[in-house]
Design an enzyme around this catalytic site. Structure first.
Site, PDB file in Angstrom:
ATOM      1  N   LYS A 171       0.506  -1.165  -0.067  1.00  0.00           N
ATOM      2  CA  LYS A 171       0.477  -0.135  -0.484  1.00  0.00           C
ATOM      3  C   LYS A 171       0.707   1.143   0.113  1.00  0.00           C
ATOM      4  CE  LYS A 171      -1.443   2.371   2.800  1.00  0.00           C
ATOM      5  NZ  LYS A 171      -2.106   4.126   1.635  1.00  0.00           N
ATOM      6  N   GLY A 224       6.593   5.615   8.551  1.00  0.00           N
ATOM      7  CA  GLY A 224       6.078   7.565   8.106  1.00  0.00           C
ATOM      8  C   GLY A 224       6.085   7.605   9.074  1.00  0.00           C
ATOM      9  N   SER A 225       5.202   8.231  10.090  1.00  0.00           N
ATOM     10  CA  SER A 225       5.281   8.657  11.166  1.00  0.00           C
ATOM     11  C   SER A 225       5.317   8.326  12.198  1.00  0.00           C
ATOM     12  CB  SER A 225       4.100  10.053  10.961  1.00  0.00           C
ATOM     13  OG  SER A 225       3.147   9.708  11.261  1.00  0.00           O
ATOM     14  N   GLY A 229       3.098   5.156  13.149  1.00  0.00           N
ATOM     15  CA  GLY A 229       3.891   3.236  13.525  1.00  0.00           C
ATOM     16  C   GLY A 229       2.906   3.357  14.736  1.00  0.00           C
ATOM     17  N   GLU A 246      10.020   2.576  10.713  1.00  0.00           N
ATOM     18  CA  GLU A 246      10.750   3.506  10.278  1.00  0.00           C
ATOM     19  C   GLU A 246       9.918   4.530  10.187  1.00  0.00           C
ATOM     20  OE1 GLU A 246      13.890   3.718  10.669  1.00  0.00           O
ATOM     21  OE2 GLU A 246      14.024   1.194  10.793  1.00  0.00           O
ATOM     22  N   CYS A 280      13.473  12.230   5.836  1.00  0.00           N
ATOM     23  CA  CYS A 280      13.723  10.805   7.546  1.00  0.00           C
ATOM     24  C   CYS A 280      14.402  12.142   8.169  1.00  0.00           C
ATOM     25  CB  CYS A 280      13.152   9.637   7.956  1.00  0.00           C
ATOM     26  SG  CYS A 280      13.962   8.614   6.753  1.00  0.00           S
ATOM     27  N   GLN A 327       0.990  20.234   4.592  1.00  0.00           N
ATOM     28  CA  GLN A 327       2.482  20.159   4.933  1.00  0.00           C
ATOM     29  C   GLN A 327       3.032  21.484   5.057  1.00  0.00           C
ATOM     30  OE1 GLN A 327       4.145  17.622   6.237  1.00  0.00           O
ATOM     31  NE2 GLN A 327       5.458  18.906   6.596  1.00  0.00           N
ATOM     32  N   GLU A 379       8.588  17.197  14.804  1.00  0.00           N
ATOM     33  CA  GLU A 379       9.464  16.482  13.827  1.00  0.00           C
ATOM     34  C   GLU A 379       8.592  17.437  12.948  1.00  0.00           C
ATOM     35  OE1 GLU A 379       8.898  13.528  11.763  1.00  0.00           O
ATOM     36  OE2 GLU A 379      10.193  13.240  10.839  1.00  0.00           O
TER      37      GLU A 379
HETATM   38  P1  NAD Z   1       1.478   8.878   7.637  1.00  0.00           P
HETATM   39  O1  NAD Z   1       2.279   8.414   8.693  1.00  0.00           O
HETATM   40  O2  NAD Z   1       1.230   9.772   7.857  1.00  0.00           O
HETATM   41  O3  NAD Z   1       1.695   7.841   6.317  1.00  0.00           O
HETATM   42  C1  NAD Z   1       2.543   6.926   5.964  1.00  0.00           C
HETATM   43  C2  NAD Z   1       1.791   5.426   6.072  1.00  0.00           C
HETATM   44  O4  NAD Z   1       0.896   5.081   6.440  1.00  0.00           O
HETATM   45  C3  NAD Z   1       1.396   5.731   4.879  1.00  0.00           C
HETATM   46  O5  NAD Z   1       0.853   5.194   3.455  1.00  0.00           O
HETATM   47  C4  NAD Z   1      -0.502   5.980   5.397  1.00  0.00           C
HETATM   48  O6  NAD Z   1      -1.309   6.108   3.843  1.00  0.00           O
HETATM   49  C5  NAD Z   1      -0.600   4.465   6.215  1.00  0.00           C
HETATM   50  N1  NAD Z   1      -1.143   4.725   7.145  1.00  0.00           N
HETATM   51  C6  NAD Z   1      -2.222   6.268   7.659  1.00  0.00           C
HETATM   52  N2  NAD Z   1      -2.939   6.256   9.106  1.00  0.00           N
HETATM   53  C7  NAD Z   1      -2.953   4.744   8.904  1.00  0.00           C
HETATM   54  C8  NAD Z   1      -3.397   4.309   9.452  1.00  0.00           C
HETATM   55  N3  NAD Z   1      -4.675   4.407  10.753  1.00  0.00           N
HETATM   56  N4  NAD Z   1      -3.280   1.703   9.334  1.00  0.00           N
HETATM   57  C9  NAD Z   1      -2.490   1.794   8.519  1.00  0.00           C
HETATM   58  N5  NAD Z   1      -1.464   2.698   8.012  1.00  0.00           N
HETATM   59  C10 NAD Z   1      -1.984   4.099   7.624  1.00  0.00           C
HETATM   60  O7  NAD Z   1       3.714   9.615   6.795  1.00  0.00           O
HETATM   61  P2  NAD Z   1       3.685  10.358   5.857  1.00  0.00           P
HETATM   62  O8  NAD Z   1       2.821  11.519   6.181  1.00  0.00           O
HETATM   63  O9  NAD Z   1       3.711   9.787   4.716  1.00  0.00           O
HETATM   64  O10 NAD Z   1       5.807  10.340   5.212  1.00  0.00           O
HETATM   65  C11 NAD Z   1       6.242  11.286   6.762  1.00  0.00           C
HETATM   66  C12 NAD Z   1       6.702  10.330   7.698  1.00  0.00           C
HETATM   67  O11 NAD Z   1       7.762  10.145   7.377  1.00  0.00           O
HETATM   68  C13 NAD Z   1       7.846  11.179   8.358  1.00  0.00           C
HETATM   69  O12 NAD Z   1       7.595  11.695  10.378  1.00  0.00           O
HETATM   70  C14 NAD Z   1       9.163  11.065   8.391  1.00  0.00           C
HETATM   71  O13 NAD Z   1      10.546  11.366   8.805  1.00  0.00           O
HETATM   72  C15 NAD Z   1       8.393   9.554   7.941  1.00  0.00           C
HETATM   73  N6  NAD Z   1       9.760   9.097   7.128  1.00  0.00           N
HETATM   74  C16 NAD Z   1      10.490   7.933   7.786  1.00  0.00           C
HETATM   75  C17 NAD Z   1      11.826   7.508   6.809  1.00  0.00           C
HETATM   76  C18 NAD Z   1      12.342   5.993   7.814  1.00  0.00           C
HETATM   77  O14 NAD Z   1      13.116   5.792   7.375  1.00  0.00           O
HETATM   78  N7  NAD Z   1      13.004   6.319   9.162  1.00  0.00           N
HETATM   79  C19 NAD Z   1      11.581   7.631   5.633  1.00  0.00           C
HETATM   80  C20 NAD Z   1      11.041   8.301   4.825  1.00  0.00           C
HETATM   81  C21 NAD Z   1       9.820   8.964   5.932  1.00  0.00           C
END
Ligand code: NAD
Length: 477
Positions: A171, A224-225, A229, A246, A280, A327, A379
């Site tokens: 996804k 993701g965030s 997570g 991550e 990130c 954003q 962040e």
């Molecule tokens: P996000 O957490 O909003 O979304 C990430 C993913 O999770 C998306 O595909 C989203 O649709 C999905 N998601 C949202 N709600 C969900 C739920 N309830 N259940 C399951 N999946 C769900 O993050 P974002 O805004 O897409 O990305 C930015 C974040 O990602 C920042 O915090 C950044 O630091 C982090 N990031 C981390 C790394 C790393 O490797 N550490 C790399 C890139 C980005």
């Protein structure tokens, strides 16, 4: 033409569709992408489960050949794929092409890893018995990815999963489905059996949640965030899934008095603002000792003023737009929060207008901040960096570690003693000496500590830890 989901080897429409908008030019609709519902996700999971027993036993040469083919096609089309990526995400075209190339190399690296998979044969403590330690695939892996690396992050999850014999339900982030779809289309034309790889596009709260709660998914790899997570980990544990998360960062770039000023400024500029600060691994805290502080801030401000902020696809653009309105609003809010708490806006920080309607912003530098301010604890995920003035190296290290995150940290210094001490004592997963905090190799482990990461590392040979499970066999010949 509307782009569809890939389930069990077929392209299928979901419930609705969503447009993919170019953040450099909101009048440019890249395409429409179908949205899966819960039932469709379950169909994809069932297809992956059916495909798993056979794929788990597929020969390593077959797996390697398929991954190599995917890598070769991505590399051959890196300009086209990189341009599409820049168009939907907003990083500059050279950055987009670089990311596409990286995805290609990742597939080729894991083609090799499939072949290199091996076990151990050790003597038992009981004479006459052999002990074999082997690795087997985990099963069906659900993958949930963020918007900021639309092809590299999917690649570094999908490639090792397939290399080690797992099936995938992927996804992508709702904001960037085009790169994910293009990757799925490449995968769909290989000899990969139907159901081994499935693409389900749609909302996190629907598609992502269905993956995380399904009892038929064995493992979840999420990037993701932090809040998302945390929720995922909680739900995934209810069905005893393996979880890899991550997440965010509040990465520090330390600059010591003895640093080469040009190097320090250059790496800070890159770490904080390139890719619009939407990495990130971006450095959002610049921790600077007092002897170099004023020279550093002045030189960095000059370099920032010379940056070209414009359409991601235009030649000469250094920094593209922010990914979307929400954003952008968050970035501008944090600039204000930092000022309200006593920070001084030394450069940038405003919305910009350009030839097309887009989410443009002048990278912001906020000085005179203290570690307790929100700008140094939370962040932002945009081109917003704060400067913390410190007395000496010891204080710099203490400030660097004084956050809930621990992804990357960098130090600019000519002192071997301080560089060595920092490498050992920075509480992060990745340390950089005289290099930007962002920009990492694809063949070595990637990940962090504390609130930034949870579970085994991604990438390189270490990816095996998450995508395989260990079996110990005792044999009396
Ligand atoms: P996000 O957490 O909003 O979304 C990430 C993913 O999770 C998306 O595909 C989203 O649709 C999905 N998601 C949202 N709600 C969900 C739920 N309830 N259940 C399951 N999946 C769900 O993050 P974002 O805004 O897409 O990305 C930015 C974040 O990602 C920042 O915090 C950044 O630091 C982090 N990031 C981390 C790394 C790393 O490797 N550490 C790399 C890139 C980005």
């Amino acid at each position: 033409m509307k782009k569809l989901n890939l389930i069990d080897g077929q392209w299928v429409a979901g419930g609705g569709a969503t447009p993919n908008i170019n953040p450099s030019n909101t009048a440019d609709v890249i395409d429409e992408f179908t949205q899966a519902d819960k039932a469709q996700v379950e169909t994809a999971i069932a297809a992956a489960r059916r495909a798993f027993p056979k794929w788990a036993l597929a020969g390593v040469q077959q797996r390697a050949d398929i991954l190599d083919q995917i890598g070769n096609e991505i590399l051959a089309r890196k300009e086209e794929l990189g341009t599409l990526l820049s168009r939907e995400e907003g990083k500059t075209r050279p950055e987009g092409i670089g990311e596409a190339a990286r995805a290609g190399y990742i597939f080729k690296f894991f083609a090799g890893e499939a072949i290199r998979a091996h076990g151990e044969l050790v003597p038992s403590v009981r004479p006459g018995i052999d002990v074999e330690i082997t690795r087997e695939p985990v099963g069906v892996v659900g993958m949930i990815t963020p918007w900021n690396f639309p092809i590299a992050i999917p690649a570094w999850k999908i490639a090792p999963a397939l290399a080690f014999g797992n099936c995938v339900v992927f996804k992508p982030a709702d904001l960037v489905p085009a790169s994910a779809w293009a990757l799925a289309e490449i995968i769909s034309r290989t000899e990969l059996p139907p159901g081994v790889f499935n693409l389900v596009m749609g909302r996190g709260s629907v598609v992502g949640a269905a993956l995380v709660s399904s009892p038929d998914i064995d493992a979840i790899s999420f990037t993701g965030s932090v809040p998302t997570g945390r929720n995922i980990a909680r739900t995934a544990v209810e069905t005893m899934k393996k979880v890899q998360l991550e997440m965010g960062g509040k990465n520090a770039q330390v600059v010591l008095d003895d640093a080469d000023l040009d190097v320090a400024v250059n790496i800070s500029l890159q770490s904080a603002f390139f890719s619009t600060g939407q990495r990130c691994t971006a450095a959002s805290r610049l921790i600077v000792t007092e002897g170099i502080h004023d020279r550093f801030v002045e030189a960095l401000g000059k370099r920032m003023a010379a940056l070209t902020i414009d359409d991601a696809l235009k030649a000469g653009t250094d920094i593209g737009p922010v990914v979307d309105q929400s954003q952008l609003s968050q970035n501008l809010d944090y600039v204000k929060i930092a000022q309200d708490e006593g920070g001084k806006l030394a450069a940038g920080g405003q919305r910009l207008t350009r030839g097309t309607e887009g989410f443009y912003m002048a990278p912001a530098l906020i000085t005179e901040t203290t570690p307790a301010m929100r700008i140094n604890r939370e962040e932002v995920f945009g081109p917003v960096a704060s400067v913390v003035r410190v007395k000496d190296y010891d204080e710099a290290l203490a400030v660097c570690n004084d956050v809930q995150f621990g992804l990357t940290a960098g130090i600019a210094t000519r002192s071997l003693k301080h560089a060595a001490h920092f490498k050992r004592n920075a509480q992060v997963g990745m340390v950089m000496v005289n290099l930007p905090t962002a920009g990492v190799d694809y063949h070595v482990p990637f990940g962090g500590r504390k609130g930034s990461s949870y579970g085994p590392r991604e990438q390189g040979a270490y990816a095996r830890e998450f995508y395989t499970t260990v079996k110990t066999a005792y044999v009396q010949p």
